[in-house]
Each structure stands twice: as C-alpha cells, then as structure tokens.
Design an enzyme around this catalytic site. Structure first.
Site, mmCIF file in Angstrom:
data_model
loop_
_atom_site.group_PDB
_atom_site.id
_atom_site.type_symbol
_atom_site.label_atom_id
_atom_site.label_comp_id
_atom_site.label_asym_id
_atom_site.label_seq_id
_atom_site.Cartn_x
_atom_site.Cartn_y
_atom_site.Cartn_z
ATOM 1 N N SER A 98 0.304 -9.894 4.353
ATOM 2 C CA SER A 98 0.955 -8.775 3.676
ATOM 3 C C SER A 98 2.472 -8.973 3.715
ATOM 4 C CB SER A 98 0.500 -7.457 4.316
ATOM 5 O OG SER A 98 0.802 -6.386 3.483
ATOM 6 N N GLN B 268 3.165 -4.073 -7.301
ATOM 7 C CA GLN B 268 4.500 -4.104 -6.688
ATOM 8 C C GLN B 268 5.420 -5.010 -7.507
ATOM 9 O OE1 GLN B 268 4.920 -5.670 -2.591
ATOM 10 N NE2 GLN B 268 6.423 -4.026 -2.288
ATOM 11 N N HIS C 254 -7.646 -5.260 3.055
ATOM 12 C CA HIS C 254 -6.376 -5.981 3.109
ATOM 13 C C HIS C 254 -6.249 -6.666 4.470
ATOM 14 C CE1 HIS C 254 -2.378 -7.035 2.022
ATOM 15 N NE2 HIS C 254 -1.743 -6.058 2.649
#
Ligand SMILES: *[C@@H]1O[C@H](CO)[C@@H](O)[C@H](O)[C@H]1NC(C)=O
Length: 402
Positions: free
Chosen positions: A213, A259, A349
């Site tokens: 991440s 994003q 995730h």
C-alpha cells in the site's frame, strides 16, 4: 447530371455494403471512452530529442530520468560517503543494527531489527527489507530487515508530517525530499552499515525490498533509487507506485474511484512540494511512473497486485506494460514480473494471495537465493480490460539496445 432514378439505383446498390460495414464495425478495435489522452513519455528518447540506441545510452537516459523525477516529483536524494555512517551490531531479543549518520555538525541514529532466515546460510543470508512491516508469506532462506520508515520521514497527513523525521533532523525541515525518497536514503544508510558488519550475517549482494500500500509506493522508490537492491517487490502500491498518473487520471474521469496525483498531495507528504504545481496537469511532466519503474531495470522487479478501484488496477497494468518495454530493450524481459488478481479474484488489501505465491517464489529463488529457476511467464493479469489498448498510451517502438 445524375437523375433521381439513377441516384435511387445507386443507393439501393450501396445499402448492402453500408449494412455490411456496420456489421463489421463490431469486430473492429474499440475507441477509448474519451480522446483526451496524453501518451506516456517515450523511454527511448532523451529530453533533447536524441534516441537511445545502446545500453550505454540507457545508462545516461536512466540518469536523466532520475534527475527529472527528483526535481519535479520526489525531491533530492542526498548522497552520503560510507565514512559518514557508523554501524553497531547488538542483540536485544533479536539481532539489531544501530545506524548512526553524521552530516556536517548534525548526527542521527536509528535501529533496524533482523529476523534471521529459516535455514540460514553458513556465513550470511540474503534479506528483504520490509518497509513498515511485510505482507509477504514466509520465504525459506531469506532474512527480514524491519525498517521503521515513519521514523525516518513521517506520513501522518500533509500538514503534520512535512519535514518531520530523522531525515529532516539531519537535512533541515525545508529539504525538498518527500517521505518516499527520504526512506530510500534511509535504506541506503542501512546497507552502508550492513556492509561493515559481517556479524549481522546479511549477504549485502542479495538484498530485496518490499512494502504494501503506502509502503508499497515506498518499496518501488527504494528499488528505483538504491542500486544495491537486486529485487524490488512493491505490493499494491497504486498511485505513486506502479500506477501511472496519466492513466489514473483517465480512469478517474471515467468515474472510477481512483487515487490520482491531484488527490495524493492532499493526503500525505509522500512527494516533494515541487510536485504540487503539476498534479492537475500530470500530462506535461517529462515522465510518469513507468519511467520511475524503469529506473529499476536491468535489476529484477516483481509486482504483486490486486483488483481494488482506488489502486487503479488498469492503470498499474498499462503503466507496468509500458515499463516492461525497457527490460525488453535491454534483453532481460524475464526480470520483470507483474501478477494481478481480477475482479472475481480480488482479495483483501495487502493479503498476499495464493495465486501469486509461485511467481514471488520464483523471483526470490532466482535473484536472492541464486537458484537456477525460470522467471518468465509471470507478467499477467486475471482482470479483463476490454477498453484498454497499449496504443492509447504508447507511441514508441521498442529498440534492441546493443
Ligand atoms: C536503539 O536501541 C537502543 C538499545 O535498545 C536504544 O537505547 C536506542 O534508543 C534505540 N535508538 C532509537 C533511535 O530508537
């Protein structure tokens, strides 16, 4: 003069052909949802327009990209002589290394923790730096080095973290570096230290880096800027990692919750303040993340990916395909892997999926453990991108660099 009768006859004659055309169009290539696409920058043309034709040209092009990315996106990576780094090995429930760095009249020090390899080598083991913790499965024969990146440069939001961390204690709060490149600096100093400490039993010729991440963004930047890292494993890093700004902008305009550069500078201090003027016009930057990624070449890169909108999975796919052309041109295509889940196989995730264990193992075995295993066949996605074409984003041909 054409009579009405002859015109009517002509139309009757043409109609089947027109119908045929319409029928054929369904088999033809699709056009993108919009045409406001700025192609990714050509890796094989220097800023001054000269072509890259040899491997030694690539060395210069790589240096050029590195400078551009530091100036407009990440901030400057300071160089440090190895003599400025003092290394101390100690044990405190686990093996640890204290790294002390002196620049001018300022000094800082921090510790890293080593988790020794299961089945360690006799004198030393290969190791993977985990930035802020690892989400990889246990890898036999490979040590882990826990790197507390937040201590070097904080990432707690745009106002409270700018200039906060040991890096800035040394170089000043106004230094141009964002957190990502400050972490690359920190890992470089740990490697300086490990090179001086045989008792730490780390094989400094076989080092990897990982993170997931936000720390996956970091892992890519560490691999890009630290040439002593031989295997880079950025996991699910999204924007600022393996996704390209230009493609993520396109996905966001299509209404996918992705994003973007515009968003990322409002979220954190990962990038330099120098990036801010460009976040609404990423298309004018003389690079994108495919070239940041290409800084890793010809060293090895394995990108374990997921299918989560925010990461821009289609952006990561297109961006890394573009980056791969550099490994192709250098004749080392089997040193880049990209393994992506699809919509149906998406997972939590940072939870490493079973389907990517084989690819990871192959890259680790070959590049960190020196085993003779194949690493081709691991550039793949389980996702389907019916609207994607390399041609939307790439207008370059891949040379063979001699
Ligand atoms: C490093 O570890 C030593 C020994 O536990 C400790 O005294 C020191 O404060 C640590 N340094 C940092 C910067 O955390």
């Amino acid at each position: 003069m054409i009579t009405f009768t002859r015109l009517a006859a002509l139309i009757t004659l043409l109609l089947p052909a027109l119908a045929q055309d319409q029928e054929d169009a369904s088999r033809c290539s699709k056009i993108p949802d919009e045409i406001n696409l700025t192609p990714l920058t050509d890796p094989f043309t220097f800023f001054n327009g000269q072509r890259v034709t040899s491997k030694s040209d690539w060395t210069c092009r790589r240096a050029e990209i590195s400078q551009l990315v530091q100036r407009y996106q990440l901030g400057q990576l300071p160089t440090v002589p190895s003599s400025a780094v003092k290394a101390t090995y100690f044990e405190e429930s686990r093996p640890k290394v204290n790294v002390a760095v002196t620049v001018g009249d300022k000094s800082i020090s921090f510790n890293v923790t080593i988790i020794p390899a299961t089945e360690p080598g006799k004198d030393s083991s290969p190791a993977i730096f985990s930035i802020g913790g690892s989400s990889l499965p246990t890898l036999t024969g490979v040590a882990s080095i826990l790197f507390n990146n937040d201590q070097i440069a904080a990432q707690n939001g745009p106002s409270s973290s700018r200039g906060v961390g040991l890096f800035y204690d040394l170089y000043g709060k106004d230094h141009s570096a964002g957190s990502l490149i400050a972490w690359a600096w920190g890992i470089g100093r740990v490697i300086d230290a490990l090179e001086k400490l045989p008792e730490a039993k780390i094989d400094t010729k076989h080092l990897g880096v990982t993170g997931c991440s936000r720390n996956g963004k970091g892992a890519l930047i560490v691999g890009a800027f630290e040439p002593r890292i031989v295997l880079t494993i950025p996991q699910e890093g999204g924007a600022g990692g393996p996704s390209c700004w230009r493609i993520s902008d396109y996905l966001a305009r299509k209404g996918i919750n992705t994003q973007t550069a515009h968003q990322i500078v409002t979220e954190n201090t990962w990038h330099s303040p120098a990036f801010e003027p460009y976040v609404n016009q990423a298309g004018i930057l003389p690079f994108d993340q495919h070239l940041v990624t290409a800084l890793v070449a010809p060293r090895a890169l394995y990108v374990p990916e997921n299918y989560i909108d925010w990461l821009g999975p289609e952006s990561a796919w297109g961006c890394q395909r573009a980056a791969k052309t550099v490994w192709e041109a250098l004749g080392v295509e089997d040193r880049i892997g990209f393994d992506q889940s699809g919509e149906a196989t998406a997972h939590n995730h940072c939870q490493f999926p079973e389907s990517e264990v084989e690819g990871l193992g192959a890259f680790v075995d070959r590049f960190l453990r020196g085993k003779k295993v194949k690493t081709d066949g691991y550039f793949k996605t389980e996702a389907e991108y019916p609207d994607y074409s390399d041609k939307y984003w790439r207008n370059w041909r891949v040379p063979t660099l001699r």
